[in-house]
Design an enzyme around this catalytic site. Structure first.
Site, PDB file in Angstrom:
ATOM      1  N   GLU A  67      62.426 -17.877  -4.870  1.00 15.94           N
ATOM      2  CA  GLU A  67      61.315 -16.784  -4.352  1.00 15.94           C
ATOM      3  C   GLU A  67      60.622 -17.276  -3.295  1.00 15.94           C
ATOM      4  OE1 GLU A  67      60.096 -13.447  -4.538  1.00 15.94           O
ATOM      5  OE2 GLU A  67      60.799 -13.910  -6.311  1.00 15.94           O
ATOM      6  N   GLU A  74      61.403 -12.550   4.000  1.00 18.35           N
ATOM      7  CA  GLU A  74      60.719 -11.341   4.011  1.00 18.35           C
ATOM      8  C   GLU A  74      59.559 -11.336   5.182  1.00 18.35           C
ATOM      9  OE1 GLU A  74      59.401 -10.246   0.142  1.00 18.35           O
ATOM     10  OE2 GLU A  74      61.277  -9.680  -0.494  1.00 18.35           O
TER      11      GLU A  74
END
Length: 125
Positions: A67, A74
């Site tokens: 994650e 991102e």
């Protein structure tokens, strides 16, 4: 005294800030965190062996690491190429897929490690 750039203290501080940012600013962590806490509580309640603790911790760490990497990709994309591009979208999908694969593997690990003692406790097996 501020640690000099490139020192171990500075690197550790930056890494810690990155983890805090992810926990504070990335909603995906708030999906993984309660699950991780539930697994830890259940493992403690079931009094699993140290080897099984190690396996569970590695699975939890793997999901959180995936994650973190997905979040960093991102963030980089949002700065370097803010407009939509199909190939970048695919790259982001692949990174999210890595989180999904690690999460499913961690679920499998959790079931393998926790289900037998849980059934034993609940049904006397």
């Amino acid at each position: 005294m501020t640690p000099k750039r490139g020192s171990w203290t500075s690197k550790f501080r930056c890494a810690t800030l990155g983890v805090w940012f992810a926990f504070g600013g990335q909603s995906s962590f708030w999906v993984h965190l309660p699950v991780a806490v539930a697994v830890i509580v259940m493992a403690a309640w079931l009094d699993v062996s140290p080897a099984k603790w190690a396996i569970l911790i590695l699975a939890i760490g793997g999901v959180l690491t995936a994650e973190l990497l997905n979040s960093s990709i991102e963030l980089l994309v949002s700065v370097l190429h803010p407009q939509h591009h199909p190939r970048i979208g695919q790259a982001l999908d692949v990174a999210a897929g890595a989180v999904l694969v690690m999460s499913l593997a961690a679920v499998a690990v959790g079931l393998i490690v926790l289900l037998p003692p849980l059934c034993g406790r609940m049904f006397g097996f």
